[in-house]
Write a protein that holds these residues in place. Structure first.
Motif, short mmCIF file in Angstrom:
data_model
loop_
_atom_site.label_atom_id
_atom_site.label_comp_id
_atom_site.label_asym_id
_atom_site.label_seq_id
_atom_site.Cartn_x
_atom_site.Cartn_y
_atom_site.Cartn_z
N GLY A 32 0.81 -1.21 0.00
CA GLY A 32 0.00 0.00 0.00
C GLY A 32 0.85 1.26 0.00
N ARG A 33 1.89 1.28 -0.85
CA ARG A 33 2.78 2.45 -0.93
C ARG A 33 2.19 3.55 -1.81
NH1 ARG A 33 8.92 1.07 -0.66
NH2 ARG A 33 8.94 -0.80 0.63
N GLU A 330 11.67 3.02 9.38
CA GLU A 330 10.50 2.79 10.23
C GLU A 330 9.55 3.98 10.16
OE1 GLU A 330 7.77 1.64 13.27
OE2 GLU A 330 9.05 0.54 11.87
N MET A 331 10.08 5.19 10.24
CA MET A 331 9.25 6.39 10.17
C MET A 331 8.61 6.54 8.79
SD MET A 331 11.95 8.73 12.27
CE MET A 331 11.15 10.31 12.08
N VAL A 332 9.34 6.19 7.74
CA VAL A 332 8.79 6.22 6.38
C VAL A 332 7.64 5.23 6.25
CG1 VAL A 332 9.31 5.61 3.98
CG2 VAL A 332 10.88 7.10 5.27
N ARG A 333 7.78 4.05 6.86
CA ARG A 333 6.74 3.02 6.75
C ARG A 333 5.43 3.44 7.42
NH1 ARG A 333 11.17 -0.74 6.99
NH2 ARG A 333 11.21 -0.65 9.26
N TYR A 336 2.77 3.92 4.86
CA TYR A 336 2.27 2.82 4.04
C TYR A 336 1.00 2.24 4.65
CZ TYR A 336 6.97 2.94 1.97
OH TYR A 336 8.14 3.33 1.36
N ALA A 337 0.16 1.67 3.81
CA ALA A 337 -1.12 1.12 4.29
C ALA A 337 -0.90 0.01 5.31
CB ALA A 337 -1.94 0.61 3.11
N LEU A 344 -5.87 7.89 5.94
CA LEU A 344 -6.41 8.98 5.11
C LEU A 344 -5.51 9.32 3.93
CD1 LEU A 344 -7.66 11.34 7.99
CD2 LEU A 344 -9.00 9.73 6.63
N ASP A 345 -4.56 8.43 3.62
CA ASP A 345 -3.65 8.63 2.48
C ASP A 345 -2.86 9.93 2.58
OD1 ASP A 345 -4.30 6.22 1.34
OD2 ASP A 345 -5.81 7.04 -0.01
N ALA A 346 -2.24 10.15 3.72
CA ALA A 346 -1.31 11.27 3.87
C ALA A 346 -0.08 11.01 3.02
CB ALA A 346 -0.93 11.44 5.34
#
Length: 409
Positions: A32-33, A330-333, A336-337, A344-346
């Motif tokens: 879900g990227r 980890e913060m980037v993940r 992801y969905a 909310l797809d930020a």
């Protein structure tokens, strides 16, 4: 979702740079990227956009351009003196009198009215599509003087030609539409200031569609230094008034194992003092005694949470600064969905140098900036380069195959 950014004659960007991040619907996405550019669209856009390049290559300039557009939409009416803040043209003779241009494209509800917006908020299905916002600023002798043109256009269902929502010319004349009617607001066209956008000005006087757009722009959060530095005093004052954010922050600090067991505020004559309880230490430690990495994480945290909570955009310049390479992915993940955090797809836009993060990114999420010998920045997505999906981005980038690395010697 924001899927396109165009910038011309802005700081180190001389010639038009058009960054198109659209992802074909056939690209696999088990984590879900990617998210549709609008509800029901086949075309998607990355939820994470990571900008790489050598020092002074233009990474921060791209993020500043996005910040400048959003700030003009949202806050330009607050400016009470002539001119513009946060803008510089490219430093050559020809560019001194060339306009500075920006454009963004994103998805959302089209033919927008308060009634349609409310129906969407109630869960009803309404027409979606794409928007294009354009802003051109006149330059004279290297000085930004006025807005020479501004436009908002839409494509219902993302198809066909761009339709006018409104257009503004160099004299401040505005052409409206059924979506953006001037009925009852004609007087504002006579008082429109040359460094105020239509959206910001009309929203101040309760134009219903302008208010909706400006409210959406308030969901963009920027940590770009030094232009708008989120300094220590500001972050402490913010956290003092946000107990929910502090609670979530403490959970994350405990989970990432920096030794912090708790946080609390102590009132002093100079304002609130933030204290940290550490495992094995008898006395609480003040903010300035914490590590640079812990403080960097805490200052970043409100921007990330605000975007995730609102479905907005977090823009972090130098996100890897003082952050451990194991923490960064980890913060980037979080966006992801599969993380369960980003309902909310930020979107996250970041610049960084940490090449190790490239192993955790798909090519659709990677943007390269590089500067030529004339000092001009060029930016492109790895989707514009011949890159295999199973390629080792870390090795290829450091080898110089993608560009955007310093030339030594």
């Amino acid at each position: 979702m924001l899927y396109k950014l165009e910038v011309e004659n802005f700081f180190s960007i001389r010639d038009l740079q058009a960054l198109d991040l659209t992802v074909d619907g056939k690209v696999p996405d088990p984590e879900g990227r990617y998210a549709p550019i609008f509800e029901g669209a086949d075309v998607r856009v990355p939820k994470v956009v990571a900008i790489y390049g050598a020092n002074a290559s233009g990474k921060t300039t791209m993020l500043r351009a996005l910040e400048f557009i959003v700030t003009m939409i949202r806050d330009s009416v607050m400016r009470t003196v002539p001119g513009f803040a946060g803008i510089e043209r490219f430093n050559d003779e020809e560019s001194a009198d060339r306009p500075t241009r920006f454009a963004i494209e994103l998805g959302g509800i089209v033919n927008l009215t308060p009634e349609i917006f409310q129906r969407a908020m109630n869960g009803e299905k309404v027409e979606q599509g794409t928007y294009r916002y354009e802003l051109e600023i006149e330059m004279k002798g290297g000085v930004a003087t006025r807005i020479s043109s501004e436009a908002l256009r839409q494509k219902p269902n993302g198809q066909g030609k761009w339709q006018r929502v409104y257009e503004r010319d160099a004299e401040g004349r505005i052409k409206d539409s059924r979506t953006f009617s001037l009925s009852g607001f004609q007087h504002l066209t006579k008082t429109l200031v040359g460094n105020h956008t239509v959206l910001s000005s009309f929203a101040k006087f309760q134009h219903p569609v302008a208010q909706i757009v400006v409210d959406a722009a308030r969901k963009a959060f920027f940590q770009i230094e030094p232009v708008h530095s989120f300094v220590d005093r500001e972050v402490i004052d913010y956290l003092k008034n946000q107990p929910n954010v502090v609670h979530r922050l403490q959970e994350e600090l405990s989970r990432i194992d920096v030794g912090v067991e708790g946080m609390r505020f102590q009132n002093t004559d100079n304002g609130p003092l933030l204290l940290f309880k550490h495992a094995g230490l008898a006395v609480e430690m003040p903010w300035l005694m914490e590590s640079h990495g812990t403080r960097a994480f805490i200052k970043m945290f409100p921007f990330l949470m605000s975007a995730l909570d609102t479905g907005g955009i977090a823009t972090i310049d130098g996100m890897d600064t003082a952050i451990h390479p194991n923490m960064l992915p980890e913060m980037v993940r979080w966006f992801y969905a599969v993380s369960g955090r980003n309902k909310l797809d930020a979107q996250l836009w970041l610049s960084c140098h940490s090449a190790s993060l490239l192993d955790d990114l798909n090519k659709e999420e990677i943007v390269i900036c590089e500067k030529d010998r004339q000092g001009r920045s060029h930016c492109y997505s790895l989707m514009d380069v011949k890159v295999r999906r199973d390629e080792n981005h870390y090795r290829k980038y450091l080898s110089g195959a993608y560009g955007g690395v310093p030339h030594l010697g």
